[in-house]
Design a protein around this motif. Structure first.
Motif, PDB file in Angstrom:
ATOM      1  N   ASN A   1     -15.041 -28.652  -3.039  1.00  0.00           N
ATOM      2  CA  ASN A   1     -15.859 -27.604  -2.574  1.00  0.00           C
ATOM      3  C   ASN A   1     -17.147 -27.184  -3.166  1.00  0.00           C
TER       4      ASN A   1
ATOM      5  N   VAL B   1     -19.863 -21.403   3.429  1.00  0.00           N
ATOM      6  CA  VAL B   1     -19.010 -21.295   4.170  1.00  0.00           C
ATOM      7  C   VAL B   1     -17.696 -22.246   3.585  1.00  0.00           C
ATOM      8  N   ASN B   2     -17.914 -23.175   2.857  1.00  0.00           N
ATOM      9  CA  ASN B   2     -16.872 -24.161   2.199  1.00  0.00           C
ATOM     10  C   ASN B   2     -17.024 -23.817   0.435  1.00  0.00           C
TER      11      ASN B   2
ATOM     12  N   TYR C   1     -15.697 -18.052  -0.057  1.00  0.00           N
ATOM     13  CA  TYR C   1     -15.096 -17.969   1.274  1.00  0.00           C
ATOM     14  C   TYR C   1     -14.124 -18.740   1.470  1.00  0.00           C
ATOM     15  N   ILE C   2     -13.593 -19.754   0.778  1.00  0.00           N
ATOM     16  CA  ILE C   2     -12.524 -20.619   0.747  1.00  0.00           C
ATOM     17  C   ILE C   2     -11.204 -20.008  -0.115  1.00  0.00           C
TER      18      ILE C   2
ATOM     19  N   ASP D   1     -20.348 -14.374  -2.678  1.00  0.00           N
ATOM     20  CA  ASP D   1     -21.066 -15.526  -2.287  1.00  0.00           C
ATOM     21  C   ASP D   1     -22.555 -15.487  -2.484  1.00  0.00           C
TER      22      ASP D   1
END
Length: 392
Positions: A196, A201-202, A206-207, A223
């Motif tokens: 990652n 978003v990845n 987020y993850i 983020d």
């Protein structure tokens, strides 16, 4: 017959060392003439320090460091047999299990204790480090660790920022003038099996943020902080953290190691098997036994049993894999080099009962004995009782 046993830990039940010992006992019960060598292994996560310490005749060190919420926690790390290499699992200092579920908050959680462990090992004479990422409660981009190592992260007013992911957005300047020379010149190898990026978003927030207690609003704030941090690093040092595969591992600790300590993030399994000297130990082996708590599609995608199987296949060796749960086993397991796999559970049982250490130990021993008896048939020899194995 020469048998090499290299089990990963059965998480929540038995360590690699304990699982290996049980299997060796089972083989010797089938035939005392078996030659059994055991090699503790791991995939860079839980159990890595213990496995490498046993494999190299090193020692485990107990320390007290700053925990993820700022409280003191007990943490263990290893010093290998060469006395100059330390093995550190970051989860010992900032792992998710150290924080009660109701108190999990990556906005304030810090990786400071990881840096304290590194400093202590440096003072003990270590010049080389094996770092296992994974399982952190933090999302601070490793800034806490770097603060412990002497890096200063200053806000627009010129003051040091506080700890936690919420502070990343306040970083305006980084001062590395106070980092000890021994820290700068040490060599680090980092086991990292996620790819990652740092933010997006990845990315880390987020993850992985939600499992660390982050709400949707917190994820957005975290983020933004990671992006701010990356921009400062790019502007000041010319390092593009976002382009580093794995930078988002362990709440951004991957970025801290790669960007500040010039580390190439590596496959955890490959690194650990190399350090354990597994390939050299395969030279005079007839069969390999490996396994873990659960064998499934994930096993073939970088976990320890698959790594061992690929090395064994390179030398033309058959591999038997054992696990408590094989319900999701499929063809990728065979494609990775596993010749056959078996469950150690004898019948329907509750998960808690199956994971009981004594039950797991007994199940491994019984299964290994039966496999040993089958091997005896192939050797056209009757099984006979014998003594126990020693850890190699």
């Amino acid at each position: 017959m020469n048998i090499l046993v290299a089990m990963d830990s059965l998480k929540g039940s038995l360590s690699s060392v304990e699982a290996n010992k049980a299997i060796a006992e089972g083989f010797f019960k089938a035939n005392s003439a078996f030659k059994v060598q055991t090699v503790p292994i791991a995939d860079g996560g839980e159990g890595t320090a213990e496995a490498l310490v046993h494999a190299t005749n090193g020692q485990l060190i107990e320390s007290v460091v700053t925990g993820p919420l700022g409280q003191p926690v007990k943490a263990r790390y290893g010093i290998l047999g060469d006395r100059t290499t330390a093995v550190i699992e970051i989860a010992e200092a900032c792992g998710l299990p150290l924080v009660p579920e109701a108190e999990r908050n990556p906005l304030i959680a810090t990786s400071y204790g990881v840096g304290e462990m590194i400093l202590e090992a440096v003072e003990k004479g270590c010049q080389y480090f094996i770092i296992g990422l994974g399982g952190s409660a933090t999302n601070d981009a490793g800034v806490g660790m770097l603060q412990a190592l002497g890096y200063r992260f200053l806000n627009k007013q010129g003051f040091d920022i506080r700890y936690g992911g919420a502070e990343l957005k306040n970083i305006a300047k980084i001062d590395s003038s106070c980092v000890p020379e021994k820290v700068r010149t040490a060599r680090y190898r980092v086991a990292c099996d996620v790819h990652n990026p740092l933010y997006g978003v990845n990315g880390a927030a987020y993850i992985f943020g939600p499992q660390k207690g982050a709400t949707a609003e917190m994820v957005k704030e975290l983020d933004d902080g990671l992006k701010c941090f990356a921009n400062v690093v790019l502007e000041q040092f010319g390092v593009e953290l976002q382009h580093i595969s794995g930078a988002g591992a362990s709440g951004g600790l991957g970025a801290a190691f790669a960007g500040f300590l010039q580390v190439q993030l590596e496959s955890g399994v490959g690194l650990i098997l190399e350090m354990a000297g597994l390939e050299e130990k395969l030279q005079e082996v007839d069969i390999v036994v490996t396994g873990e708590g659960k064998l499934d599609r994930q096993t073939s995608m970088g976990k320890a049993p698959a790594g061992i199987s690929r090395l064994a296949r390179k030398h033309g060796l058959p591999v038997i894999a054992l696990a408590g749960d094989i319900s999701d086993g499929d063809s990728p397991l065979h494609e990775s080099g596993i010749s056959a796999y078996f469950t150690i559970v004898s019948g329907p049982v509750e998960l808690e009962a199956a994971m009981d250490p004594e039950a797991a130990r007994s199940n491994l021993k019984r299964t290994a004995e039966q496999i040993g008896r089958l091997l005896c048939l192939s050797m056209k020899k009757e099984p006979r009782d014998g003594s126990l194995a020693s850890e190699a």
